[in-house]
Scaffold this motif. Structure first.
Motif, PDB file in Angstrom:
ATOM      1  N   VAL A 107       0.884  -1.162   0.000  1.00 56.99           N
ATOM      2  CA  VAL A 107       0.000   0.000   0.000  1.00 56.99           C
ATOM      3  C   VAL A 107       0.922   1.213   0.000  1.00 56.99           C
ATOM      4  O   VAL A 107       1.902   1.251   0.755  1.00 56.99           O
ATOM      5  CB  VAL A 107      -0.928   0.007   1.218  1.00 56.99           C
ATOM      6  CG1 VAL A 107      -1.783   1.272   1.238  1.00 56.99           C
ATOM      7  CG2 VAL A 107      -1.822  -1.236   1.203  1.00 56.99           C
ATOM      8  N   TYR A 108       0.643   2.185  -0.854  1.00 62.81           N
ATOM      9  CA  TYR A 108       1.608   3.263  -1.077  1.00 62.81           C
ATOM     10  C   TYR A 108       0.929   4.629  -1.170  1.00 62.81           C
ATOM     11  O   TYR A 108      -0.292   4.734  -1.354  1.00 62.81           O
ATOM     12  CB  TYR A 108       2.383   3.001  -2.366  1.00 62.81           C
ATOM     13  CG  TYR A 108       1.520   2.985  -3.612  1.00 62.81           C
ATOM     14  CD1 TYR A 108       1.188   4.158  -4.286  1.00 62.81           C
ATOM     15  CD2 TYR A 108       1.018   1.782  -4.120  1.00 62.81           C
ATOM     16  CE1 TYR A 108       0.394   4.137  -5.420  1.00 62.81           C
ATOM     17  CE2 TYR A 108       0.219   1.753  -5.247  1.00 62.81           C
ATOM     18  CZ  TYR A 108      -0.097   2.936  -5.902  1.00 62.81           C
ATOM     19  OH  TYR A 108      -0.900   2.914  -7.011  1.00 62.81           O
ATOM     20  N   LEU A 109       1.738   5.660  -1.055  1.00 62.60           N
ATOM     21  CA  LEU A 109       1.343   7.025  -1.360  1.00 62.60           C
ATOM     22  C   LEU A 109       2.017   7.417  -2.666  1.00 62.60           C
ATOM     23  O   LEU A 109       3.132   6.988  -2.959  1.00 62.60           O
ATOM     24  CB  LEU A 109       1.775   7.990  -0.253  1.00 62.60           C
ATOM     25  CG  LEU A 109       1.155   7.802   1.124  1.00 62.60           C
ATOM     26  CD1 LEU A 109       1.791   8.773   2.118  1.00 62.60           C
ATOM     27  CD2 LEU A 109      -0.350   8.011   1.077  1.00 62.60           C
ATOM     28  N   ALA A 110       1.342   8.247  -3.446  1.00 61.29           N
ATOM     29  CA  ALA A 110       1.934   8.726  -4.689  1.00 61.29           C
ATOM     30  C   ALA A 110       1.457  10.143  -4.965  1.00 61.29           C
ATOM     31  O   ALA A 110       0.453  10.604  -4.401  1.00 61.29           O
ATOM     32  CB  ALA A 110       1.565   7.809  -5.852  1.00 61.29           C
ATOM     33  N   TRP A 111       2.198  10.816  -5.816  1.00 62.86           N
ATOM     34  CA  TRP A 111       1.785  12.115  -6.343  1.00 62.86           C
ATOM     35  C   TRP A 111       1.641  11.971  -7.844  1.00 62.86           C
ATOM     36  O   TRP A 111       2.596  11.670  -8.550  1.00 62.86           O
ATOM     37  CB  TRP A 111       2.819  13.198  -6.015  1.00 62.86           C
ATOM     38  CG  TRP A 111       2.449  14.530  -6.597  1.00 62.86           C
ATOM     39  CD1 TRP A 111       2.814  15.024  -7.821  1.00 62.86           C
ATOM     40  CD2 TRP A 111       1.609  15.527  -5.994  1.00 62.86           C
ATOM     41  NE1 TRP A 111       2.260  16.259  -8.027  1.00 62.86           N
ATOM     42  CE2 TRP A 111       1.518  16.601  -6.919  1.00 62.86           C
ATOM     43  CE3 TRP A 111       0.930  15.619  -4.787  1.00 62.86           C
ATOM     44  CZ2 TRP A 111       0.780  17.744  -6.659  1.00 62.86           C
ATOM     45  CZ3 TRP A 111       0.189  16.764  -4.528  1.00 62.86           C
ATOM     46  CH2 TRP A 111       0.120  17.813  -5.447  1.00 62.86           C
ATOM     47  N   SER A 112       0.409  12.141  -8.347  1.00 59.33           N
ATOM     48  CA  SER A 112       0.160  12.099  -9.784  1.00 59.33           C
ATOM     49  C   SER A 112      -0.643  13.338 -10.166  1.00 59.33           C
ATOM     50  O   SER A 112      -0.071  14.348 -10.566  1.00 59.33           O
ATOM     51  CB  SER A 112      -0.552  10.805 -10.179  1.00 59.33           C
ATOM     52  OG  SER A 112      -1.686  10.582  -9.365  1.00 59.33           O
ATOM     53  N   SER A 113      -1.961  13.300  -9.979  1.00 59.00           N
ATOM     54  CA  SER A 113      -2.778  14.507 -10.151  1.00 59.00           C
ATOM     55  C   SER A 113      -2.911  15.240  -8.824  1.00 59.00           C
ATOM     56  O   SER A 113      -3.548  16.275  -8.725  1.00 59.00           O
ATOM     57  CB  SER A 113      -4.161  14.135 -10.674  1.00 59.00           C
ATOM     58  OG  SER A 113      -4.820  13.265  -9.772  1.00 59.00           O
ATOM     59  N   GLY A 114      -2.298  14.714  -7.814  1.00 59.44           N
ATOM     60  CA  GLY A 114      -2.351  15.174  -6.434  1.00 59.44           C
ATOM     61  C   GLY A 114      -1.924  14.001  -5.569  1.00 59.44           C
ATOM     62  O   GLY A 114      -1.492  12.968  -6.078  1.00 59.44           O
ATOM     63  N   PRO A 139       6.179   3.653  -0.563  1.00 64.20           N
ATOM     64  CA  PRO A 139       5.427   2.587   0.113  1.00 64.20           C
ATOM     65  C   PRO A 139       5.115   2.958   1.561  1.00 64.20           C
ATOM     66  O   PRO A 139       5.898   3.646   2.223  1.00 64.20           O
ATOM     67  CB  PRO A 139       6.373   1.385   0.050  1.00 64.20           C
ATOM     68  CG  PRO A 139       7.358   1.711  -1.021  1.00 64.20           C
ATOM     69  CD  PRO A 139       7.506   3.197  -0.990  1.00 64.20           C
ATOM     70  N   ILE A 140       3.970   2.474   2.031  1.00 64.98           N
ATOM     71  CA  ILE A 140       3.595   2.642   3.438  1.00 64.98           C
ATOM     72  C   ILE A 140       3.732   1.325   4.175  1.00 64.98           C
ATOM     73  O   ILE A 140       4.360   1.245   5.229  1.00 64.98           O
ATOM     74  CB  ILE A 140       2.132   3.138   3.570  1.00 64.98           C
ATOM     75  CG1 ILE A 140       1.929   4.462   2.860  1.00 64.98           C
ATOM     76  CG2 ILE A 140       1.737   3.243   5.046  1.00 64.98           C
ATOM     77  CD1 ILE A 140       0.466   4.900   2.814  1.00 64.98           C
ATOM     78  N   VAL A 203      11.882   2.917   4.199  1.00 65.20           N
ATOM     79  CA  VAL A 203      11.269   3.154   2.898  1.00 65.20           C
ATOM     80  C   VAL A 203      12.001   4.272   2.160  1.00 65.20           C
ATOM     81  O   VAL A 203      12.659   5.112   2.765  1.00 65.20           O
ATOM     82  CB  VAL A 203       9.775   3.509   3.015  1.00 65.20           C
ATOM     83  CG1 VAL A 203       8.972   2.334   3.534  1.00 65.20           C
ATOM     84  CG2 VAL A 203       9.574   4.715   3.917  1.00 65.20           C
ATOM     85  N   THR A 204      11.846   4.269   0.844  1.00 64.08           N
ATOM     86  CA  THR A 204      12.472   5.253  -0.032  1.00 64.08           C
ATOM     87  C   THR A 204      11.396   5.927  -0.865  1.00 64.08           C
ATOM     88  O   THR A 204      10.455   5.275  -1.319  1.00 64.08           O
ATOM     89  CB  THR A 204      13.491   4.580  -0.960  1.00 64.08           C
ATOM     90  OG1 THR A 204      14.502   3.953  -0.181  1.00 64.08           O
ATOM     91  CG2 THR A 204      14.132   5.587  -1.905  1.00 64.08           C
ATOM     92  N   THR A 205      11.533   7.229  -1.076  1.00 65.12           N
ATOM     93  CA  THR A 205      10.671   7.933  -2.015  1.00 65.12           C
ATOM     94  C   THR A 205      11.273   7.813  -3.413  1.00 65.12           C
ATOM     95  O   THR A 205      12.427   8.165  -3.630  1.00 65.12           O
ATOM     96  CB  THR A 205      10.528   9.413  -1.641  1.00 65.12           C
ATOM     97  OG1 THR A 205       9.929   9.528  -0.342  1.00 65.12           O
ATOM     98  CG2 THR A 205       9.633  10.138  -2.651  1.00 65.12           C
ATOM     99  N   TYR A 206      10.487   7.317  -4.343  1.00 68.25           N
ATOM    100  CA  TYR A 206      10.944   7.130  -5.718  1.00 68.25           C
ATOM    101  C   TYR A 206      10.398   8.257  -6.594  1.00 68.25           C
ATOM    102  O   TYR A 206       9.237   8.657  -6.446  1.00 68.25           O
ATOM    103  CB  TYR A 206      10.482   5.780  -6.262  1.00 68.25           C
ATOM    104  CG  TYR A 206      11.068   4.609  -5.508  1.00 68.25           C
ATOM    105  CD1 TYR A 206      12.302   4.077  -5.871  1.00 68.25           C
ATOM    106  CD2 TYR A 206      10.397   4.045  -4.424  1.00 68.25           C
ATOM    107  CE1 TYR A 206      12.857   3.011  -5.178  1.00 68.25           C
ATOM    108  CE2 TYR A 206      10.944   2.973  -3.719  1.00 68.25           C
ATOM    109  CZ  TYR A 206      12.172   2.472  -4.101  1.00 68.25           C
ATOM    110  OH  TYR A 206      12.715   1.422  -3.409  1.00 68.25           O
ATOM    111  N   ALA A 207      11.243   8.765  -7.479  1.00 72.08           N
ATOM    112  CA  ALA A 207      10.852   9.858  -8.368  1.00 72.08           C
ATOM    113  C   ALA A 207      10.920   9.391  -9.817  1.00 72.08           C
ATOM    114  O   ALA A 207      11.804   8.609 -10.188  1.00 72.08           O
ATOM    115  CB  ALA A 207      11.761  11.059  -8.161  1.00 72.08           C
TER     116      ALA A 207
END
Length: 265
Positions: A107-114, A139-140, A203-207
């Motif tokens: 389960v993850y967080l992402a930024w796409s349209s928000g 990822p969470i 966890v790592t933030t992926y760009a």
């Protein structure tokens, strides 16, 4: 000229993300096609991407109606994982479930349209994020089944969207005011012990950066092969499952199963 039935855009991690267009007959490397005129000719033939049946109408991005009614990957629980009914003994295909659903998911967080929350099978997270046009993803938690991932997603979705607005995603007009890591801390703090036991500690933030000219103003007009079977435009970039033209945007996966010939002029 390339001929075949459309499948999807196949993104690959890169700087920027690279794209291949998948057809039933093979793949097209799109890097050399950018800033050139591309012509698409829809022959009028539609085939199911699974059984190959010729039909007048396709459903759920390329399936014929009998396959939609019978295949596990077309069941409602695929888009509503919290409604998984495997434990009730009513799964359409237990082998499919064992391979795709009864396995670890993120389960993850992402930024796409928000900001958004989502879920994906472990091992397929990068493709999932790029398919959604995410520019950032984090990822969470890692949970043992798709059903539990759906339940956790629903819990987090009480405070965050779980959908992507494709228009905003393509225009890239907004930028996150808060880092995903900071947002993740807030999300985790609200979780009950039922879910917090699955939270990842490291966890790592992926760009992700997508191919498109700097300052390119996306034309949101959608390419509709049913209404305009012969279509051409200047290809400028790609994001998610969309090809970006000066003349409009083409959601490739929406037309999976359509027989086409494609030429770079």
């Amino acid at each position: 000229m390339f001929e075949g039935d459309i499948r999807e855009l196949d993104p690959q991690v890169g700087e920027p993300v690279t794209y291949r267009l998948s057809l039933s007959s093979g793949t097209i490397e799109l890097a050399s096609w950018f800033n050139k005129t591309v012509r698409v000719n829809f022959t009028g033939v539609r085939r199911c991407i699974v059984c190959g049946r010729k039909v007048n109408k396709l459903f759920q991005n390329g399936y014929c109606f009998p396959c939609v009614r019978s295949l596990a990957e077309c069941d409602l629980c695929i888009v509503k994982p919290h409604d998984c009914h495997f434990h009730l003994g009513t799964c359409r295909d237990e082998t499919f479930a064992e391979e795709h659903c009864m396995v670890p998911h993120y389960v993850y967080l992402a930024w796409s349209s928000g900001y958004k929350v989502g879920l994906t099978r472990k091992g397929r997270q990068f493709k999932r994020w790029m398919d959604q046009g995410a520019t950032l993803a984090l990822p969470i938690a890692e949970v043992p089944t798709r059903k539990l991932a759906g339940e956790l997603e629903m819990e987090i979705a009480k405070h965050l969207p779980d959908k992507t607005d494709w228009r905003k995603m393509l225009k890239e007009e907004q930028r996150p005011e808060q880092s995903l890591a900071e947002l993740r801390q807030e999300v985790v703090a609200r979780l009950t012990p039922e879910f917090s036991q699955y939270v990842l500690s490291d966890v790592t933030t992926y760009a992700f950066r997508y191919p498109r000219p700097e300052g390119f103003n996306v034309n949101i007009k959608s390419v509709q092969l049913d209404k305009q079977p012969i279509w051409e435009g200047t290809l400028r970039g790609a994001k998610g499952q969309y090809l970006l033209f000066d003349e409009g945007v083409w959601n490739v996966k929406k037309f999976a199963g359509y027989e086409v010939s494609i030429t770079c002029l």
